[in-house]
Scaffold this motif. Structure first.
Motif, PDB file in Angstrom:
ATOM      1  N   GLY A   1      25.759  -8.234  20.104  1.00 25.12           N
ATOM      2  CA  GLY A   1      24.436  -8.175  20.564  1.00 25.12           C
ATOM      3  C   GLY A   1      23.632  -7.966  19.109  1.00 25.12           C
ATOM      4  O   GLY A   1      22.363  -8.730  19.160  1.00 25.12           O
TER       5      GLY A   1
ATOM      6  N   LEU B   1      30.956  -6.075  22.200  1.00 22.02           N
ATOM      7  CA  LEU B   1      29.492  -6.574  22.686  1.00 22.02           C
ATOM      8  C   LEU B   1      28.374  -6.065  21.913  1.00 22.02           C
ATOM      9  O   LEU B   1      27.629  -6.632  21.790  1.00 22.02           O
ATOM     10  CB  LEU B   1      29.457  -6.018  24.438  1.00 22.02           C
ATOM     11  CG  LEU B   1      30.259  -6.624  25.207  1.00 22.02           C
ATOM     12  CD1 LEU B   1      30.252  -5.842  26.551  1.00 22.02           C
ATOM     13  CD2 LEU B   1      29.550  -8.049  25.537  1.00 22.02           C
TER      14      LEU B   1
ATOM     15  N   PHE C   1      22.506  -3.951  25.486  1.00 21.27           N
ATOM     16  CA  PHE C   1      22.515  -2.872  26.806  1.00 21.27           C
ATOM     17  C   PHE C   1      23.604  -2.713  27.481  1.00 21.27           C
ATOM     18  O   PHE C   1      23.862  -1.488  27.761  1.00 21.27           O
ATOM     19  CB  PHE C   1      21.277  -3.196  27.649  1.00 21.27           C
ATOM     20  CG  PHE C   1      19.958  -3.208  26.811  1.00 21.27           C
ATOM     21  CD1 PHE C   1      19.652  -2.499  25.737  1.00 21.27           C
ATOM     22  CD2 PHE C   1      18.764  -3.830  27.294  1.00 21.27           C
ATOM     23  CE1 PHE C   1      18.538  -2.294  25.113  1.00 21.27           C
ATOM     24  CE2 PHE C   1      17.858  -3.823  26.706  1.00 21.27           C
ATOM     25  CZ  PHE C   1      17.483  -2.996  25.564  1.00 21.27           C
ATOM     26  N   SER C   2      24.596  -3.697  27.683  1.00 13.63           N
ATOM     27  CA  SER C   2      25.631  -3.661  28.223  1.00 13.63           C
ATOM     28  C   SER C   2      26.723  -2.672  27.563  1.00 13.63           C
ATOM     29  O   SER C   2      27.321  -1.708  28.298  1.00 13.63           O
ATOM     30  CB  SER C   2      26.231  -4.733  28.600  1.00 13.63           C
ATOM     31  OG  SER C   2      25.656  -5.736  29.201  1.00 13.63           O
TER      32      SER C   2
ATOM     33  N   GLY D   1      20.361 -11.663  23.380  1.00 12.15           N
ATOM     34  CA  GLY D   1      21.037 -10.821  22.714  1.00 12.15           C
ATOM     35  C   GLY D   1      20.915  -9.302  23.122  1.00 12.15           C
ATOM     36  O   GLY D   1      21.885  -8.713  23.207  1.00 12.15           O
ATOM     37  N   THR D   2      19.812  -9.218  23.897  1.00  6.76           N
ATOM     38  CA  THR D   2      19.861  -7.931  24.698  1.00  6.76           C
ATOM     39  C   THR D   2      20.800  -7.608  25.790  1.00  6.76           C
ATOM     40  O   THR D   2      21.005  -6.392  26.057  1.00  6.76           O
ATOM     41  CB  THR D   2      18.346  -7.496  25.162  1.00  6.76           C
ATOM     42  OG1 THR D   2      18.172  -8.740  26.209  1.00  6.76           O
ATOM     43  CG2 THR D   2      17.199  -7.714  24.166  1.00  6.76           C
ATOM     44  N   VAL D   3      21.251  -8.733  26.259  1.00  2.00           N
ATOM     45  CA  VAL D   3      22.255  -8.450  27.342  1.00  2.00           C
ATOM     46  C   VAL D   3      23.494  -7.697  26.699  1.00  2.00           C
ATOM     47  O   VAL D   3      23.887  -6.720  27.277  1.00  2.00           O
ATOM     48  CB  VAL D   3      22.658  -9.914  28.003  1.00  2.00           C
ATOM     49  CG1 VAL D   3      23.643  -9.645  28.988  1.00  2.00           C
ATOM     50  CG2 VAL D   3      21.305 -10.237  28.829  1.00  2.00           C
ATOM     51  N   PRO D   4      24.140  -8.359  25.926  1.00  2.00           N
ATOM     52  CA  PRO D   4      25.394  -7.625  25.432  1.00  2.00           C
ATOM     53  C   PRO D   4      25.053  -6.248  24.807  1.00  2.00           C
ATOM     54  O   PRO D   4      25.936  -5.187  25.065  1.00  2.00           O
ATOM     55  CB  PRO D   4      25.844  -8.401  24.315  1.00  2.00           C
ATOM     56  CG  PRO D   4      25.183  -9.393  24.208  1.00  2.00           C
ATOM     57  CD  PRO D   4      24.070  -9.413  25.177  1.00  2.00           C
TER      58      PRO D   4
END
Lengths: 217, 206, 150
Positions: free
Chosen positions: A171, A167, A135-136, A130-133
């Motif tokens: 996340g 996003l 921070f993106s 979940g940190t990927v979407p």
């Protein structure tokens, strides 16, 4: 600015990151605060297994260290929640949300049962993914508007891509997945009130807050 | 039309590449069944998110990458420990660098001392990494019998130092020099202790 | 029923990561379809390369103890912003006079633009970040020690 949660009552300035309290965020903040105090003072439940057909019962023992650790995690989770409720910066918000996610993993992972450990691991993987979407989304907001401050973004000067908002929501869903597990019998089989409730409450709160953030952007 | 005013600038091309990478990673995660591989794949996907942050291309982006990276590493560490317990791997003691010369000669002490001193001179994040490496090397070559308690206390103290420096920055800006040094020492101590903890967890004295 | 089927898939927590990953993959495709985006030109903390400087990627100007110009969100909230950017430790000052490559290691020293952002103007981020690290280490250390004492 458009005022989704009401007029900001007061601001706390930490350099570029301005913490602000509107009636909406203040309510959520107080809710998180009250529950953290509850966790701090309450004694955990003790479960008893009753053997059918007789008078015998087994008392489930929780070790003191486990109790202390889970209480520490719950308090950390409550503090992270309070931060996520009132922060006025998109990237700071995503960081607080990841802190909530990892604390929830900790609350569950302390239980000494293989089944629960497996659940904690799977949930932890989702929280990490979940940190990927998250921070993106924050980075895309910074790139397309040139600012991360929610107060500046609320002025609606520049259009934020719809994808960035989506996003962000995705996340937060990843980080706040815990209650969907906690609803499962396996997780409640572990003795843990009020700590497991902290998982549910924290994700409810971050969902409420992300709704405000999305409307504000 | 949503395309209005938008052109294929460098930023959009970069985003296209980064999200294609993320797409490949997530597609692999969807079909992967092995728990360990899932962990490794997620670590791979994290890289794509760091790329998206880097694409902002300002000094701010560099400052945002650091928290992004740390969050990934921290969660990875916790999850791998949970994985070990979940799978029921008893700790099989990792052998030390069982070289006789290393066990008795003063060489590891000298090398670690050099690394630690150099790390302290560098200070800050990189300095902490180098000094921590020195301690890990020392722990690997000698049997470590002390307890972690000292390390954990040092870690807590450094965290408190850091937060205290933050408040100095916020409320007494004219004392910025003190705050800067406090933060630098705090992060130095923190990285050293965290790396030593990892080094101590890595193996047990026989 | 379809809802029953979905609920059955989701109730097994081995399936939750594939479902979430699939959602992320779909979201990546949607993001790709929404491209290109407008890149805003007035960014905070812009990066500028001063040609010929020994501090190259990180030279933001100014002799030490003189406030440098930086573009922050709320300059009035951090009156001392700029001092940390210009500051060099005596050791790095010495290095910067000896070598052309000081700038590539400056992140390792107290002082410079990154420390300014991390400790001063966006300090709250950096307080949350070690807290995450702290919690993660606490989980790992707790589980590790419990296994040891068994």
């Amino acid at each position: 600015m458009n005022e989704i949660g009401g007029t900001p009552l007061f601001f706390l300035e930490f350099g570029d990151i301005v913490v602000y309290f509107t009636p909406f965020t203040l309510t959520l903040f107080i809710l998180a605060l009250i529950f953290t105090v509850f966790v701090l003072v309450s004694r955990p439940e003790r479960q008893i297994d009753i053997a059918f057909g007789g008078d015998a019962f087994y008392d489930k023992v929780i070790s003191l260290s486990e109790l202390r650790f889970r209480r520490f995690m719950s308090i950390a989770c409550g503090l992270a929640c309070m931060g996520a409720m009132v922060t006025g910066d998109v990237f700071d918000f995503t960081l607080f949300v990841s802190l909530v996610g990892i604390c929830n993993v900790g609350i569950v992972a302390a239980v000494k049962s293989r089944h629960v450990q497996n659940a904690a691991y799977q949930y932890g993987l989702v929280a990490l993914a979940g940190t990927v979407p998250l921070f993106s989304a924050a980075a895309m907001v910074a790139a397309t508007t040139g600012t991360l401050s929610m107060l500046e973004l609320a002025k609606n000067a520049v259009e934020i891509p719809l994808a960035a908002r989506a996003l962000l929501v995705l996340g937060v869903m990843g980080e706040g997945m815990a209650p969907f597990y906690a609803a499962k019998a396996e997780m409640f089989r572990a003795p843990g009130a009020p700590y497991v409730i902290m998982c549910s409450l924290s994700s409810l709160l971050i969902f409420l807050r992300v709704a405000e953030v999305i409307l504000l952007l | 039309m949503i395309w209005d005013g938008a052109i294929w600038n460098e930023y959009s091309v970069g985003l296209a590449v980064a999200f294609t990478c993320a797409l490949i990673g997530f597609a692999a995660l969807t079909i992967e069944r092995d728990d360990l591989h899932k962990l490794l794949l997620i670590d791979l996907v994290e890289t794509a998110s760091l790329a998206v942050i880097a694409l902002v291309g300002t000094d701010l982006a560099e400052a945002l990458i650091l928290p992004g990276l740390v969050v990934g590493i921290a969660e990875l560490l916790a999850l791998s420990q949970i994985y070990l317990t979940k799978e029921g791997y008893q700790h099989n003691p990792v052998k030390r660098l069982n070289i006789e010369v290393m066990m008795i000669s003063p060489a590891p002490v000298i090398i670690s001392t050099i690394l630690v001193v150099y790390g302290i001179i560098l200070s800050g994040f990189t300095g902490g990494g180098i000094a921590g490496l020195g301690i890990v090397f020392f722990l690997m070559s000698r049997s470590f019998t002390g307890d972690f308690h000292v390390l954990e206390i040092a870690s807590g103290v450094s965290w408190a130092l850091w937060v205290a420096s933050f408040f100095v920055f916020m409320f007494f800006p004219e004392w910025w020099y003190l705050a800067l040094m406090g933060s630098a020492i705090g992060i130095l101590l923190k990285v050293i202790t965290k790396m030593s903890l990892v080094g101590a967890m890595w193996g047990e004295p026989e | 029923m379809i809802i029953q089927k979905i609920s059955r898939v989701l109730s097994n927590f081995d399936n939750i990561l594939p479902v979430f990953a699939a959602a992320c993959a779909v979201m990546s495709v949607i993001t790709l379809l929404f491209l290109p985006f407008v890149y805003s030109e007035d960014q905070l903390y812009p990066k500028k390369i001063v040609a010929g400087s020994t501090l190259n990627p990180y030279d933001r100007g100014g002799p030490p103890f003189v406030q440098a110009e930086i573009v922050s969100q709320y300059p009035e909230n951090s009156p001392s912003a700029g001092f940390v950017t210009a500051y060099l430790t005596p050791f790095s000052l010495f290095l910067s006079k000896q070598t052309l490559y000081m700038g590539t290691t400056i992140v390792a020293h107290p002082g410079g633009i990154l420390d300014e952002i991390l400790y001063n103007t966006r300090g709250l981020d950096t307080v949350v970040e070690p807290s995450i690290l702290f919690v993660a280490f606490a989980i790992a250390a707790y589980i590790f020690r419990r296994e040891e004492h068994r």
